[in-house]
Design a protein around this motif. Structure first.
Motif, PDB file in Angstrom:
ATOM      1  N   ARG A   9       3.967  10.748  10.750  1.00 37.80           N
ATOM      2  CA  ARG A   9       4.523  11.870  11.510  1.00 37.80           C
ATOM      3  C   ARG A   9       5.518  12.665  10.673  1.00 37.80           C
ATOM      4  O   ARG A   9       5.524  13.902  10.706  1.00 37.80           O
ATOM      5  CB  ARG A   9       5.195  11.356  12.786  1.00 37.80           C
ATOM      6  N   ALA A  10       6.351  11.953   9.903  1.00 38.75           N
ATOM      7  CA  ALA A  10       7.314  12.649   9.038  1.00 38.75           C
ATOM      8  C   ALA A  10       6.590  13.491   7.994  1.00 38.75           C
ATOM      9  O   ALA A  10       7.000  14.621   7.691  1.00 38.75           O
ATOM     10  CB  ALA A  10       8.228  11.629   8.354  1.00 38.75           C
ATOM     11  N   LYS A  11       5.510  12.964   7.451  1.00 43.84           N
ATOM     12  CA  LYS A  11       4.738  13.717   6.458  1.00 43.84           C
ATOM     13  C   LYS A  11       4.125  14.957   7.078  1.00 43.84           C
ATOM     14  O   LYS A  11       4.156  16.049   6.497  1.00 43.84           O
ATOM     15  CB  LYS A  11       3.642  12.816   5.877  1.00 43.84           C
ATOM     16  N   THR A  12       3.575  14.818   8.300  1.00 41.21           N
ATOM     17  CA  THR A  12       2.980  15.968   8.987  1.00 41.21           C
ATOM     18  C   THR A  12       4.034  17.028   9.281  1.00 41.21           C
ATOM     19  O   THR A  12       3.802  18.234   9.070  1.00 41.21           O
ATOM     20  CB  THR A  12       2.315  15.501  10.299  1.00 41.21           C
ATOM     21  N   GLU A  13       5.190  16.603   9.780  1.00 41.26           N
ATOM     22  CA  GLU A  13       6.258  17.570  10.075  1.00 41.26           C
ATOM     23  C   GLU A  13       6.730  18.270   8.814  1.00 41.26           C
ATOM     24  O   GLU A  13       7.006  19.477   8.834  1.00 41.26           O
ATOM     25  CB  GLU A  13       7.431  16.845  10.743  1.00 41.26           C
ATOM     26  N   PHE A  72       3.148   4.841  11.552  1.00 37.76           N
ATOM     27  CA  PHE A  72       3.110   5.991  12.458  1.00 37.76           C
ATOM     28  C   PHE A  72       4.254   6.958  12.157  1.00 37.76           C
ATOM     29  O   PHE A  72       4.046   8.173  12.039  1.00 37.76           O
ATOM     30  CB  PHE A  72       3.192   5.500  13.908  1.00 37.76           C
ATOM     31  N   TYR A  73       5.479   6.417  12.018  1.00 34.69           N
ATOM     32  CA  TYR A  73       6.630   7.278  11.741  1.00 34.69           C
ATOM     33  C   TYR A  73       6.491   7.956  10.375  1.00 34.69           C
ATOM     34  O   TYR A  73       6.864   9.122  10.208  1.00 34.69           O
ATOM     35  CB  TYR A  73       7.924   6.474  11.801  1.00 34.69           C
ATOM     36  N   SER A 125       4.260  -2.223   9.138  1.00 40.21           N
ATOM     37  CA  SER A 125       3.840  -2.358  10.520  1.00 40.21           C
ATOM     38  C   SER A 125       3.216  -1.047  10.985  1.00 40.21           C
ATOM     39  O   SER A 125       3.394   0.017  10.384  1.00 40.21           O
ATOM     40  CB  SER A 125       5.043  -2.709  11.402  1.00 40.21           C
ATOM     41  N   ASP A 126       2.457  -1.143  12.066  1.00 41.00           N
ATOM     42  CA  ASP A 126       1.810   0.058  12.615  1.00 41.00           C
ATOM     43  C   ASP A 126       2.841   1.102  13.002  1.00 41.00           C
ATOM     44  O   ASP A 126       2.622   2.303  12.819  1.00 41.00           O
ATOM     45  CB  ASP A 126       0.963  -0.332  13.838  1.00 41.00           C
TER      46      ASP A 126
END
Length: 203
Positions: A79-83, A75-76, A70-71
């Motif tokens: 975001r976890a990868k970026t953090e 998204f989560y 799902s979108d």
């Protein structure tokens, strides 16, 4: 005795002569036919059933496509990868900063040790100010004059007060602007880059 029985039956009218004669004729014996043996059921020469053929790839039902995330899940995950990447970059920067600080401390310590001007039997007390505190060290008469002229400077290494040439002091400040150095200048009594003694682990 048999005749008397026959005669009695005839007299009594229970049988007739014809019936008596018929009874006295021998019965023809019919040959007993042998009983047919029961034969096992006849097996038909049928070919064995063919094994089921494996389904060809064309006949196989297509596998259901994997369910797309799902979108919100995407998204989560993003975001976890970026953090995680930001945290790794911050840790890498901290390691680089710590490595540079260690290298700077080693260079500063080498400059001080290679250019140290302290004299063990010096007997003139020289006072200097760091913030609100008055510090001192013992110098020779010539060193006292050089300190007044701004040719010598005072710094610290391992808690020890060290006399070094002014040009060496400038090299140290170029490497570590926060390093505490006291030096007389014509326009000012003392140059103290930091209001309080700021020493590294080895200074």
């Amino acid at each position: 005795m048999a005749h008397s029985l026959r005669d009695q039956l005839l007299k009594a009218g229970l049988v007739t002569e014809a019936q008596v004669e018929k009874a006295n004729q021998p019965k023809p014996t019919t040959p007993r036919q042998p009983q047919a043996k029961s034969k096992p059921p006849r097996r038909e020469n049928r070919p064995p059933p063919a094994a089921p053929r494996p389904e060809s790839r064309e006949n196989k039902a297509p596998r259901p496509a994997p369910k797309e995330k799902s979108d919100l899940a995407q998204f989560y995950e993003a975001r976890a990868k970026t953090e995680r990447e930001e945290r790794q970059q911050a840790e890498q920067r901290q390691r680089e900063i710590a490595a540079r600080r260690k290298q700077t401390r080693e260079q500063v310590a080498a400059l001080i040790n290679d250019n140290l001007k302290n004299v063990d039997d010096a007997d003139i007390r020289y006072n200097f100010v760091i913030g609100d505190n008055i510090k001192y060290l013992y110098v020779t008469e010539a060193q006292q004059q050089e300190l007044a002229d701004g040719k010598l400077a005072v710094t610290f290494l391992g808690g020890k007060r060290c006399l070094i040439p002014a040009d060496t002091a400038q090299q140290i400040l170029a490497l570590d602007p926060d390093k505490l150095i006291v030096i007389n200048a014509p326009e000012d009594d003392a140059l103290t880059p930091s209001p309080e003694p700021v020493c590294t682990t080895d200074s």
